[in-house]
Design a protein around this motif. Structure first.
Motif, PDB file in Angstrom:
ATOM      1  N   SER A 249      -1.641 -26.290  21.331  1.00  0.00           N
ATOM      2  CA  SER A 249      -0.892 -25.964  22.539  1.00  0.00           C
ATOM      3  C   SER A 249      -0.100 -24.674  22.291  1.00  0.00           C
ATOM      4  CB  SER A 249       0.062 -27.102  22.863  1.00  0.00           C
ATOM      5  OG  SER A 249       0.983 -27.217  21.802  1.00  0.00           O
ATOM      6  N   ASP A 250       0.830 -24.390  23.146  1.00  0.00           N
ATOM      7  CA  ASP A 250       1.619 -23.176  22.972  1.00  0.00           C
ATOM      8  C   ASP A 250       2.753 -23.389  21.970  1.00  0.00           C
ATOM      9  OD1 ASP A 250       3.058 -24.865  24.441  1.00  0.00           O
ATOM     10  OD2 ASP A 250       3.616 -23.451  26.017  1.00  0.00           O
ATOM     11  N   LEU A 251       2.517 -24.345  21.054  1.00  0.00           N
ATOM     12  CA  LEU A 251       3.413 -24.505  19.925  1.00  0.00           C
ATOM     13  C   LEU A 251       3.463 -23.187  19.164  1.00  0.00           C
ATOM     14  CD1 LEU A 251       5.033 -26.638  18.375  1.00  0.00           C
ATOM     15  CD2 LEU A 251       2.951 -27.249  17.166  1.00  0.00           C
ATOM     16  N   TYR A 252       2.328 -22.468  19.243  1.00  0.00           N
ATOM     17  CA  TYR A 252       2.208 -21.246  18.460  1.00  0.00           C
ATOM     18  C   TYR A 252       2.360 -20.025  19.339  1.00  0.00           C
ATOM     19  CZ  TYR A 252       0.600 -24.686  15.254  1.00  0.00           C
ATOM     20  OH  TYR A 252       0.551 -25.786  14.473  1.00  0.00           O
ATOM     21  N   ILE A 426       5.586 -17.346   2.654  1.00  0.00           N
ATOM     22  CA  ILE A 426       6.273 -18.574   3.028  1.00  0.00           C
ATOM     23  C   ILE A 426       5.415 -19.759   2.643  1.00  0.00           C
ATOM     24  CG2 ILE A 426       7.463 -19.800   4.855  1.00  0.00           C
ATOM     25  CD1 ILE A 426       7.578 -17.363   6.462  1.00  0.00           C
ATOM     26  N   ASP A 427       5.934 -20.593   1.774  1.00  0.00           N
ATOM     27  CA  ASP A 427       5.189 -21.758   1.302  1.00  0.00           C
ATOM     28  C   ASP A 427       5.656 -22.962   2.116  1.00  0.00           C
ATOM     29  OD1 ASP A 427       3.540 -23.315  -0.174  1.00  0.00           O
ATOM     30  OD2 ASP A 427       4.382 -22.780  -2.121  1.00  0.00           O
ATOM     31  N   GLU A 428       4.748 -23.604   2.811  1.00  0.00           N
ATOM     32  CA  GLU A 428       5.053 -24.768   3.655  1.00  0.00           C
ATOM     33  C   GLU A 428       6.253 -24.478   4.563  1.00  0.00           C
ATOM     34  OE1 GLU A 428       2.993 -27.016   3.776  1.00  0.00           O
ATOM     35  OE2 GLU A 428       1.975 -27.153   1.841  1.00  0.00           O
ATOM     36  N   PRO A 429       6.067 -23.627   5.563  1.00  0.00           N
ATOM     37  CA  PRO A 429       7.218 -23.202   6.375  1.00  0.00           C
ATOM     38  C   PRO A 429       7.902 -24.333   7.133  1.00  0.00           C
ATOM     39  CG  PRO A 429       5.152 -22.380   7.292  1.00  0.00           C
ATOM     40  CD  PRO A 429       4.825 -22.972   5.972  1.00  0.00           C
ATOM     41  N   THR A 430       7.197 -25.416   7.387  1.00  0.00           N
ATOM     42  CA  THR A 430       7.806 -26.427   8.261  1.00  0.00           C
ATOM     43  C   THR A 430       7.760 -27.817   7.662  1.00  0.00           C
ATOM     44  OG1 THR A 430       5.737 -26.846   9.399  1.00  0.00           O
ATOM     45  CG2 THR A 430       7.143 -25.147  10.329  1.00  0.00           C
ATOM     46  N   ARG A 431       7.815 -27.911   6.339  1.00  0.00           N
ATOM     47  CA  ARG A 431       7.725 -29.235   5.722  1.00  0.00           C
ATOM     48  C   ARG A 431       8.923 -30.102   6.113  1.00  0.00           C
ATOM     49  NH1 ARG A 431       6.481 -29.886  -0.562  1.00  0.00           N
ATOM     50  NH2 ARG A 431       4.352 -29.640   0.194  1.00  0.00           N
ATOM     51  N   GLY A 432       8.628 -31.262   6.622  1.00  0.00           N
ATOM     52  CA  GLY A 432       9.667 -32.244   6.911  1.00  0.00           C
ATOM     53  C   GLY A 432      10.637 -31.851   8.003  1.00  0.00           C
ATOM     54  N   PHE A 444       9.645 -17.203  14.855  1.00  0.00           N
ATOM     55  CA  PHE A 444      10.309 -16.265  13.933  1.00  0.00           C
ATOM     56  C   PHE A 444       9.267 -15.541  13.086  1.00  0.00           C
ATOM     57  CE2 PHE A 444      14.072 -19.413  13.860  1.00  0.00           C
ATOM     58  CZ  PHE A 444      14.678 -18.764  14.923  1.00  0.00           C
ATOM     59  N   ILE A 445       8.287 -16.321  12.595  1.00  0.00           N
ATOM     60  CA  ILE A 445       7.283 -15.729  11.711  1.00  0.00           C
ATOM     61  C   ILE A 445       6.490 -14.667  12.469  1.00  0.00           C
ATOM     62  CG2 ILE A 445       5.130 -16.206  10.456  1.00  0.00           C
ATOM     63  CD1 ILE A 445       6.329 -18.948   9.709  1.00  0.00           C
ATOM     64  N   ILE A 448       8.598 -11.602  12.910  1.00  0.00           N
ATOM     65  CA  ILE A 448       8.739 -10.851  11.654  1.00  0.00           C
ATOM     66  C   ILE A 448       7.490 -10.012  11.414  1.00  0.00           C
ATOM     67  CG2 ILE A 448       8.827 -11.143   9.133  1.00  0.00           C
ATOM     68  CD1 ILE A 448      10.644 -13.652   9.724  1.00  0.00           C
ATOM     69  N   ALA A 449       6.320 -10.607  11.670  1.00  0.00           N
ATOM     70  CA  ALA A 449       5.071  -9.876  11.469  1.00  0.00           C
ATOM     71  C   ALA A 449       4.958  -8.728  12.468  1.00  0.00           C
ATOM     72  CB  ALA A 449       3.879 -10.816  11.598  1.00  0.00           C
ATOM     73  N   ALA A 450       5.425  -8.966  13.684  1.00  0.00           N
ATOM     74  CA  ALA A 450       5.339  -7.931  14.695  1.00  0.00           C
ATOM     75  C   ALA A 450       6.180  -6.712  14.317  1.00  0.00           C
ATOM     76  CB  ALA A 450       5.782  -8.481  16.049  1.00  0.00           C
ATOM     77  N   GLU A 451       7.193  -6.921  13.482  1.00  0.00           N
ATOM     78  CA  GLU A 451       8.008  -5.788  13.019  1.00  0.00           C
ATOM     79  C   GLU A 451       7.318  -5.008  11.905  1.00  0.00           C
ATOM     80  OE1 GLU A 451      11.665  -7.509  11.748  1.00  0.00           O
ATOM     81  OE2 GLU A 451      12.175  -8.211  13.769  1.00  0.00           O
ATOM     82  N   GLY A 452       6.132  -5.436  11.516  1.00  0.00           N
ATOM     83  CA  GLY A 452       5.398  -4.696  10.491  1.00  0.00           C
ATOM     84  C   GLY A 452       5.458  -5.323   9.115  1.00  0.00           C
ATOM     85  N   VAL A 453       6.137  -6.480   9.021  1.00  0.00           N
ATOM     86  CA  VAL A 453       6.163  -7.184   7.734  1.00  0.00           C
ATOM     87  C   VAL A 453       4.846  -7.959   7.594  1.00  0.00           C
ATOM     88  CG1 VAL A 453       7.351  -8.965   6.382  1.00  0.00           C
ATOM     89  CG2 VAL A 453       8.663  -7.403   7.850  1.00  0.00           C
ATOM     90  N   SER A 454       4.275  -7.929   6.407  1.00  0.00           N
ATOM     91  CA  SER A 454       3.077  -8.732   6.171  1.00  0.00           C
ATOM     92  C   SER A 454       3.514 -10.106   5.726  1.00  0.00           C
ATOM     93  CB  SER A 454       2.214  -8.094   5.084  1.00  0.00           C
ATOM     94  OG  SER A 454       1.998  -6.740   5.409  1.00  0.00           O
ATOM     95  N   VAL A 455       2.904 -11.139   6.310  1.00  0.00           N
ATOM     96  CA  VAL A 455       3.349 -12.495   6.019  1.00  0.00           C
ATOM     97  C   VAL A 455       2.194 -13.322   5.468  1.00  0.00           C
ATOM     98  CG1 VAL A 455       4.459 -14.559   6.949  1.00  0.00           C
ATOM     99  CG2 VAL A 455       4.965 -12.321   7.948  1.00  0.00           C
ATOM    100  N   VAL A 456       2.459 -14.038   4.380  1.00  0.00           N
ATOM    101  CA  VAL A 456       1.498 -15.009   3.881  1.00  0.00           C
ATOM    102  C   VAL A 456       2.061 -16.382   4.206  1.00  0.00           C
ATOM    103  CG1 VAL A 456       0.461 -16.022   1.823  1.00  0.00           C
ATOM    104  CG2 VAL A 456       0.644 -13.533   2.026  1.00  0.00           C
ATOM    105  N   VAL A 457       1.287 -17.217   4.881  1.00  0.00           N
ATOM    106  CA  VAL A 457       1.733 -18.569   5.190  1.00  0.00           C
ATOM    107  C   VAL A 457       0.869 -19.551   4.409  1.00  0.00           C
ATOM    108  CG1 VAL A 457       1.972 -20.330   6.974  1.00  0.00           C
ATOM    109  CG2 VAL A 457       2.540 -17.949   7.491  1.00  0.00           C
ATOM    110  N   ILE A 458       1.481 -20.208   3.428  1.00  0.00           N
ATOM    111  CA  ILE A 458       0.772 -21.239   2.681  1.00  0.00           C
ATOM    112  C   ILE A 458       1.122 -22.551   3.357  1.00  0.00           C
ATOM    113  CG2 ILE A 458       0.494 -22.363   0.451  1.00  0.00           C
ATOM    114  CD1 ILE A 458       1.751 -19.842  -0.811  1.00  0.00           C
ATOM    115  N   SER A 459       0.124 -23.295   3.790  1.00  0.00           N
ATOM    116  CA  SER A 459       0.466 -24.534   4.467  1.00  0.00           C
ATOM    117  C   SER A 459      -0.605 -25.582   4.271  1.00  0.00           C
ATOM    118  CB  SER A 459       0.676 -24.279   5.956  1.00  0.00           C
ATOM    119  OG  SER A 459       0.913 -25.514   6.600  1.00  0.00           O
ATOM    120  N   SER A 460      -0.148 -26.829   4.152  1.00  0.00           N
ATOM    121  CA  SER A 460      -1.090 -27.941   4.090  1.00  0.00           C
ATOM    122  C   SER A 460      -1.329 -28.504   5.472  1.00  0.00           C
ATOM    123  CB  SER A 460      -0.546 -29.041   3.177  1.00  0.00           C
ATOM    124  OG  SER A 460      -0.379 -28.516   1.891  1.00  0.00           O
ATOM    125  N   GLU A 461      -0.588 -28.008   6.450  1.00  0.00           N
ATOM    126  CA  GLU A 461      -0.807 -28.471   7.820  1.00  0.00           C
ATOM    127  C   GLU A 461      -1.773 -27.521   8.486  1.00  0.00           C
ATOM    128  OE1 GLU A 461       2.477 -29.700  10.185  1.00  0.00           O
ATOM    129  OE2 GLU A 461       3.690 -30.137   8.407  1.00  0.00           O
TER     130      GLU A 461
END
Lengths: 506, 338
Positions: A249-252, A426-432, A444-445, A448-461
């Motif tokens: 959904s538009d969660l993202y 970011i390792d597991e950005p939303t754990r618990g 937020f993520i 942050i990326a839109a500002e030109g920061v490169s983001v790595v999202v490690i997630s088990s979800e």
């Protein structure tokens, strides 16, 4: 497959069990039964509610509604492992053995046999030796636990359970830390137990194993019961299909396209480090790169090595065109590469301290005026962070440990952002944390990326990786099995790569 | 946000917090009141001055110990370290008489030697704990034994005495006053102020607290944990050397009984002052009050016949246990809200 046993009566059953933590529901009316002499696999994605269900089945948690029945009679299982006395034993993923004591001492811990005032060691040793022989484990009752392999320790846990006359054995990812050979041995012992009429529940992410050992499979997704079927009717691909398949959904937030010509800010070639076996990938400016895979597949280890938290054994890491990795976390931070840990309570925040020292700890050199810490600048930063990341604390002087998980996570994000990173991992950005805060963090993520920061999202979800990332790297056992982009980014594909059913060229 | 309502409301901790900060000060005031009631001479200028001077040794060492303990370490070697430094100082100064005479130069050489030894000994403790990955308790228990036996060896089982002429030159460092306060008290004050600034106003102090709270968090926050921890032991060593510099002219000698149990008094002062033994929270101000409290107990017992002076240790022990018990009560209340 012992067909005759499917007619066995159920020993332990959950009937319409629901569970909520506070106002967050995690299980919705689940029914599941465990029969004597069957291996019942419980599968589902991380966060599907498997652990919660196992804890309810073993009395560690009480259901919010619904009930548990043992031998057909409704029962309220006693808490804290006391249901062992009823023959229901949960073996935790973190084994519960006294490392410096022997096998015999561990098995009889807390209910030692006595002869008068002294321990009857001979009888205890003989009993344990008997169990070990039954189960086909070739170790001595006098072996010290710390000298055993993980598989052997696991078996000692099982012997402990048998010695308590376990009728139902519930195991949380028993094979996660085992090699293939150990797994085979472990399964042969599980089969013996099954033949003796013990009902076994086990959780695994390794679907091929589930096919090999389980008689029946129950699939959970998002706290819902999806299906219970005979394992022989369910090939691994079908299991994967049932585990996933949910609408995003538009969660993202909407994804900004990355400029095709964007510079590569991070290039990793043949990186070898503890738990990492030679991986290569690159990261573009402003890109969100997802890292998916099972827990323990080496995702975190990759970035701990890149950020100077673990040694690099071979391969090259170049950030912003500069060859060579970082020798310390400080060097990585100064170059604009920061790692946000998945373990916010143990590695992320000082729980006994207030927000301000936590916020500025990582970027503290920025707040120095000569030798002194500039308290006003710190206050201003805190005020800014509270506004930018919507951190809600009753007052700024509350101890961080007393804040909710979601607010802690926002504070942790604010803390690493104080370093003005150019690469944010970011390792597991939303754990618990609950779904409302999750959504905020996703936005937020993206910002942050839109500002030109490169983001790595490690997630088990998996939905998180899919919903956020431009590209997804899938890891398995320390290696990259696939790098997906565009339409390839879907749960089916990722599960196949992560479970080792498919392997890509890259 | 639903989760805001999920966190349990914390009981008002103001009373506990207030008490914890002010506790040592209140205790000291009560002790002074008792002292005055027993003998009005307790508050005489001479006695106060004496009390402060005697507090200076333990106080200075305890300021160093505050850093070590705040960063989650412990240093048991400080008493022996003081003894061996005092011994070597005396040997060096006696030896320097031939070349440099009995003037200020010789005393300065002795002091320089003390500072180098103190820093060096602290560095050894620090490196063995961090790079050697040996428990601080074990490392400093080991060096405690080593230093103690070294001073006995240097003194050949007896006493090392400072050259009589140098004693005359060096004497004022302990016995003279400046602006009404004895020199050791001035050193104590300066060390305390520097310590307070370092712990409360610099990145170093913040890092000590962070490491003591949770070493993993510190490591993940780009703090060079080993370096900072080693620095705390170096500061401890420096403090020991300063305390020794003002201690040597008092008796002009060193023996195997010099500085015995100073480590325990220093640690006691730190803990009475409210610093948490397992690290993560340190208070220089409290440490100073702790040192004063310990000295005051001894002083009061000297003044009165009610309790034997031999029971000094008993009184100090009781105070330490009560102080830590009060601290625990406070922490207990806090963890309930978790």
């Amino acid at each position: 497959m012992p067909d005759g046993q499917s007619i066995n009566a159920s020993v332990l059953a959950a009937e319409g069990v629901s569970k909520s933590f506070g106002s967050v529901p995690v299980l919705f009316s689940i029914s599941m039964d465990i029969r004597a002499g069957e291996v019942h696999a419980l599968i589902g994605e991380n966060g599907a509610g498997k652990s919660t269900l196992m804890k309810i089945l073993s009395g560690f948690l009480q259901p919010t509604s619904g009930h548990i029945s043992l031998d057909g009679a409704e029962i309220s299982l006693p808490p804290n492992g006391q249901s062992e006395a009823l023959g229901v034993v949960l073996i935790h993923q973190e084994l519960n053995l006294a490392e410096q004591m022997t096998v015999e001492e561990n098995v009889f811990l807390g209910r030692e046999l006595r002869k008068g005032a002294t321990l009857d060691r001979a009888r205890m040793r003989d009993t344990v030796a008997g169990y070990l022989e039954d189960i086909g484990l070739e170790i001595s009752p006098d072996s010290r636990i710390s000298d055993l392999s993980i598989a052997q320790k696991q078996m000692v846990e099982i012997v402990k359970a048998i010695s308590r006359d376990a009728r139902v054995l519930i195991m949380d990812e028993p094979t996660a830390a085992l090699t293939e050979a150990e797994t085979a041995l472990f399964f042969s012992q599980i089969e013996r137990l099954r033949d003796k009429g013990v009902g076994i529940v086990f959780v695994s992410h390794k679907l091929a194993e589930v096919s090999a050992i389980a008689d029946r499979v129950t699939v959970l997704r998002d706290g819902q019961w999806i299906a219970t079927q005979k394992a022989s009717d369910l090939p691994p691909d079908a299991m994967a299909q049932m585990m996933v398949g949910r609408e995003l959904s538009d969660l993202y937030p909407p994804l900004n396209e990355v400029d095709v010509d964007a510079e590569k800010v991070l290039q990793v070639q043949g990186l070898v480090a503890p738990a990492v076996k030679g991986i290569s990938f690159d990261l573009k400016r402003g890109e969100i790169l997802g890292f998916s895979g099972l827990i323990g597949s080496g995702r975190t280890a990759v970035f701990e090595a890149i950020c100077g938290l673990a040694p690099i054994e071979a391969g090259t890491v170049s950030a912003f065109g500069q060859e060579g990795g970082f020798r310390s976390v400080a060097a990585a931070r100064d170059a604009g590469v920061v790692y946000l840990t998945k373990d916010r309570k143990e590695k992320g925040l000082l729980l006994a301290q207030k927000m301000r020292p936590n916020l500025t700890l990582f970027a503290l050199p920025k707040f120095l005026r000569g030798m002194r810490i500039d308290g006003k600048a710190e206050d201003a930063a805190l005020e800014r962070a509270i506004r930018r990341f919507d951190i809600r604390a009753r007052d700024p002087n509350v101890d961080v440990g007393d804040m909710s998980g979601g607010n802690q996570q926002k504070l942790l994000l604010a803390k690493v952002m104080e370093c003005d990173p150019k690469i944010l991992i970011i390792d597991e950005p939303t754990r618990g944390i609950d779904v409302g805060t999750k959504q905020q963090i996703y936005h937020f993520i993206a910002a942050i990326a839109a500002e030109g920061v490169s983001v790595v999202v490690i997630s088990s979800e998996m939905p998180e990786v899919i919903g956020l990332s431009h590209r997804v790297v899938v890891m398995r056992e320390g290696e990259i099995t696939g790098i997906l982009s565009g339409d390839e980014i879907n749960e089916n594909e990722i599960v196949r790569y992560a479970a080792g059913l498919k392997r890509g060229e890259h | 946000m639903t989760e805001a309502t999920m966190t349990p409301t914390k009981p008002n901790r103001f009373g506990g917090f207030d008490f914890k900060t002010a506790g040592p000060a209140i205790a000291l005031l009560i002790l002074c009141g008792i002292g005055f009631a027993l003998n009005p001479a307790f508050l005489s200028e001479g006695n106060i001055s004496n009390l402060l001077t005697r507090s200076a040794f333990i106080g200075i060492i305890a300021v160093g110990a505050t850093f070590v303990i705040t960063a989650g370490g412990i240093d048991l070697s400080v008493g022996s370290m003081a003894a061996v430094i005092a011994g070597v100082m005396i040997i060096v100064m006696n030896g320097a008489v031939d070349t440099f005479g009995t003037g200020v130069t010789t005393v300065l050489i002795g002091c320089g030697c003390s500072i180098i030894l103190g820093i060096g000994a602290g560095w050894v403790n620090g490196v063995l704990t961090t790079k050697g990955k040996i428990e601080a308790f074990i490392v400093t228990l080991g060096t405690m034994g080593i230093y103690r036996s070294l001073v006995t060896y240097f003194a050949d089982g007896g006493t090392l005495s400072l050259n009589y002429d140098i004693r005359g030159v060096y004497r004022p460092v302990y016995y003279d006053s400046f602006g009404g306060l004895p020199i050791p008290v001035w050193v104590f004050i300066v060390v305390s102020i520097c310590g307070w600034l370092l712990l409360n106003r610099t990145a170093f102090g913040r890092y000590c607290t962070a490491i003591g709270s949770n070493e993993s968090v510190a490591q993940y926050s780009a703090i060079k944990v080993d370096r900072i921890k080693t620095m705390t032991y170096v500061i401890q060593g420096l403090c020991v050397s300063l305390a020794t510099i003002i201690y040597v002219p008092r008796l002009g000698s060193a023996s195997s009984s010099t500085g015995v149990l100073w480590e325990l008094e220093a640690i006691a002062a730190v803990i009475i002052g409210g610093t948490v033994l397992k690290g993560g929270y340190g208070r220089i101000g409290g440490t100073i009050l702790g040192a004063l409290i310990l000295t005051t107990i001894g002083n009061i017992l000297n003044f009165t016949d009610m309790i034997s002076n031999y029971l000094n240790g008993t009184m100090q022990g009781l105070i330490i246990i009560i102080a830590v018990w009060l601290q625990r009560g406070d922490w207990g209340r806090k963890t309930k809200t978790d």
